[in-house]
Design a protein around this motif. Structure first.
Motif, PDB file in Angstrom:
ATOM      1  N   ILE A   9       0.966  -1.191   0.187  1.00  0.00           N
ATOM      2  CA  ILE A   9       0.043   0.121   0.140  1.00  0.00           C
ATOM      3  C   ILE A   9       0.812   0.962   0.056  1.00  0.00           C
ATOM      4  O   ILE A   9       0.786   2.142  -0.684  1.00  0.00           O
ATOM      5  N   ALA A  10       1.831   1.303   0.712  1.00  0.00           N
ATOM      6  CA  ALA A  10       2.819   2.549   0.904  1.00  0.00           C
ATOM      7  C   ALA A  10       3.432   2.641  -0.356  1.00  0.00           C
ATOM      8  O   ALA A  10       3.723   3.737  -0.820  1.00  0.00           O
ATOM      9  N   ALA A  11       4.010   1.638  -0.910  1.00  0.00           N
ATOM     10  CA  ALA A  11       4.517   1.567  -2.166  1.00  0.00           C
ATOM     11  C   ALA A  11       3.542   2.248  -3.426  1.00  0.00           C
ATOM     12  O   ALA A  11       3.829   2.990  -4.324  1.00  0.00           O
ATOM     13  N   LYS A  12       2.128   1.755  -3.127  1.00  0.00           N
ATOM     14  CA  LYS A  12       1.335   2.344  -4.027  1.00  0.00           C
ATOM     15  C   LYS A  12       1.054   3.861  -4.153  1.00  0.00           C
ATOM     16  O   LYS A  12       0.841   4.609  -4.984  1.00  0.00           O
ATOM     17  N   TRP A  13       0.972   4.187  -2.810  1.00  0.00           N
ATOM     18  CA  TRP A  13       1.003   5.636  -2.587  1.00  0.00           C
ATOM     19  C   TRP A  13       1.984   6.405  -3.141  1.00  0.00           C
ATOM     20  O   TRP A  13       1.688   7.348  -3.884  1.00  0.00           O
ATOM     21  N   LEU A  14       3.320   6.126  -3.151  1.00  0.00           N
ATOM     22  CA  LEU A  14       4.460   6.623  -3.607  1.00  0.00           C
ATOM     23  C   LEU A  14       4.106   6.747  -5.125  1.00  0.00           C
ATOM     24  O   LEU A  14       4.635   7.649  -5.844  1.00  0.00           O
ATOM     25  N   ALA A  15       3.896   5.718  -5.694  1.00  0.00           N
ATOM     26  CA  ALA A  15       3.595   5.424  -7.303  1.00  0.00           C
ATOM     27  C   ALA A  15       2.394   6.444  -7.839  1.00  0.00           C
ATOM     28  O   ALA A  15       2.687   6.953  -8.762  1.00  0.00           O
ATOM     29  N   THR A  16       1.489   6.687  -7.049  1.00  0.00           N
ATOM     30  CA  THR A  16       0.306   7.444  -7.268  1.00  0.00           C
ATOM     31  C   THR A  16       0.755   8.887  -7.238  1.00  0.00           C
ATOM     32  O   THR A  16       0.233   9.692  -7.957  1.00  0.00           O
ATOM     33  N   TYR A  17       1.704   9.155  -6.203  1.00  0.00           N
ATOM     34  CA  TYR A  17       1.867  10.487  -6.031  1.00  0.00           C
ATOM     35  C   TYR A  17       3.348  10.785  -6.256  1.00  0.00           C
ATOM     36  O   TYR A  17       4.270  11.186  -5.502  1.00  0.00           O
ATOM     37  N   LYS A  18       3.804  10.802  -7.553  1.00  0.00           N
ATOM     38  CA  LYS A  18       5.319  10.751  -7.699  1.00  0.00           C
ATOM     39  C   LYS A  18       5.668  12.104  -7.740  1.00  0.00           C
ATOM     40  O   LYS A  18       7.024  12.292  -7.427  1.00  0.00           O
ATOM     41  N   SER A  19       4.837  13.178  -7.768  1.00  0.00           N
ATOM     42  CA  SER A  19       5.333  14.410  -7.504  1.00  0.00           C
ATOM     43  C   SER A  19       5.752  14.953  -6.384  1.00  0.00           C
ATOM     44  O   SER A  19       6.298  16.043  -6.243  1.00  0.00           O
ATOM     45  N   VAL A  20       5.584  14.179  -5.471  1.00  0.00           N
ATOM     46  CA  VAL A  20       5.838  14.277  -3.832  1.00  0.00           C
ATOM     47  C   VAL A  20       6.904  14.010  -3.612  1.00  0.00           C
ATOM     48  O   VAL A  20       7.514  12.671  -3.891  1.00  0.00           O
ATOM     49  N   PRO A  21       8.128  14.683  -3.399  1.00  0.00           N
ATOM     50  CA  PRO A  21       9.448  14.310  -3.014  1.00  0.00           C
ATOM     51  C   PRO A  21       9.359  13.412  -1.843  1.00  0.00           C
ATOM     52  O   PRO A  21       8.614  13.413  -0.778  1.00  0.00           O
ATOM     53  N   ARG A  22      10.026  12.163  -2.025  1.00  0.00           N
ATOM     54  CA  ARG A  22      10.098  11.136  -1.079  1.00  0.00           C
ATOM     55  C   ARG A  22      10.504  11.342   0.254  1.00  0.00           C
ATOM     56  O   ARG A  22      10.234  10.995   1.090  1.00  0.00           O
ATOM     57  N   LYS A  23      11.460  12.506   0.364  1.00  0.00           N
ATOM     58  CA  LYS A  23      11.797  13.127   1.537  1.00  0.00           C
ATOM     59  C   LYS A  23      10.746  14.011   2.399  1.00  0.00           C
ATOM     60  O   LYS A  23      10.902  14.167   3.480  1.00  0.00           O
TER      61      LYS A  23
END
Length: 369
Positions: free
Chosen positions: A205-219
């Protein structure tokens, strides 16, 4: 049917509210002159040994996060609008902003905090109240605070460690990300305490969130530890989550009694080799029962706990966000409301507790023998 309802809750039950837990243990403390501790009503699982590496640290450490949680009196679990202590859902944006500005200023003045963690849910974000609630986030950001925005599930049957409804969850995050994607003060935590899921399911789920919001810097993303945020070793080891911060929760009520050294060991195994990515964005103990956290009291579980965790945060150069900075009628709350309804201010409920926060944040003095 809500997705996930057919999955087993791997920790076997619903966690009592902070307030209920506190009340149960406080009764035992009052009955035994402040030294004995009642049986723990809930316990987090102890993780397996951590991997000997930490994937994708966003920085050399996390000491920049020195904060508190600001909570709804209901423990943030709600099936309606969230109403943070001291605020009203009837307030306009400007009224909310002005009140929040004062409370944020009080967190800084009284505690030296620079970070606040705030709850969100679909009821609050997806409707008209979002305009007013944004006043809290905006006020904190304008004060230079780091703001961790975290999704909380509902209460009652909804309080099961799963996302309540994906049909409202993703639109909620769409709206939050659109509003704050370009604000470097705002950090996004996809879910608080995802204990309904297995470690692998939660990482997916966390990986899906990151893939969905690629514009959000991971930091600017906090990935919760698995279970009750009670260990970060599994999410730390997942290369898909590289570059994010990890959030850990750790509480003294998890054990009936432990020594200082046992609490240090318990905390460290939950962190593993991942301290340089980890922020303890919930930890707490009694602040309104008169305990002295500046004095070594080996027969008191909560004093051992509070001294051990703040020493460890300092040692490992970890940021920490106390639960709660402000929550009405919570015996863990380190601040209480003063002033007037329209011009709120805060007072510290336990100066020795505030001293331990400061020590964990890199200031102040150690506990003396």
């Amino acid at each position: 049917m809500r997705k996930g309802k057919l999955m087993r809750n791997v920790l076997g039950g619903e966690r009592p509210s902070h307030r209920l837990r506190a009340a149960l243990v406080a009764l035992a403390i009052a009955a035994t002159s402040g030294t004995a501790v009642a049986a723990s009503p809930a316990s987090a699982s102890t993780p397996a040994p951590a991997p000997a590496f930490a994937h994708g640290a966003p920085g050399k450490d996390t000491t920049q996060f020195k904060g508190v949680n600001w909570a709804d009196p209901r423990d943030n679990f709600a099936d309606d609008l969230l109403q943070l202590s001291g605020l009203s859902t009837h307030d306009s944006y400007r009224q909310t902003y002005n009140k929040a500005s004062r409370i944020i200023s009080a967190f800084r003045a009284n505690l030296g905090a620079n970070t606040v963690r705030l709850p969100i849910n679909p009821y609050t974000v997806n409707g008209s109240y979002w305009k007013s609630y944004r006043g809290v986030i905006d006020a904190a950001s304008d004060k230079g605070f780091k703001v961790i925005v975290s999704y909380w599930e509902g209460t009652g049957a909804q309080k099961d460690g799963f996302i309540d409804d994906t049909a409202t969850y993703w639109p909620m995050w769409n709206r939050v990300v659109k509003a704050y994607n370009k604000d470097s003060h705002v950090y996004f935590e996809p879910m608080n305490e995802p204990h309904g899921y297995t470690d692998t399911q939660w990482a997916d789920i966390a990986a899906k969130w990151l893939a969905t919001y690629k514009s959000v810097p991971r930091k600017q993303v906090f990935v919760s530890g698995a279970g009750y945020n009670d260990h970060v070793t599994s999410v730390c080891a997942d290369p898909r989550l590289k570059g994010t911060y990890l959030s850990l929760h750790h509480y003294g009520f998890w054990k009936d009694y432990a020594t200082y050294d046992q609490w240090v060991a318990d905390l460290k195994v939950r962190i593993g080799a991942c301290a340089n990515r980890t922020v303890a964005d919930e930890f707490g103990a009694f602040m309104t029962t008169g305990l002295d956290y500046n004095k070594k009291t080996p027969d008191n579980n909560f004093i051992n706990y509070m001294q051990a965790v703040t020493d460890t945060f300092r040692e490992l150069k970890m940021g920490s966000v106390y639960w709660p900075g402000l929550r009405t009628d919570d015996m863990y709350s380190i601040q209480t409301l003063t002033g007037t309804t329209n011009r709120p201010w805060l007072a510290t409920t336990n100066q020795s507790g505030a001293d331990r926060l400061a020590w964990g944040w890199g200031r102040g003095k150690p506990v003396k023998g």
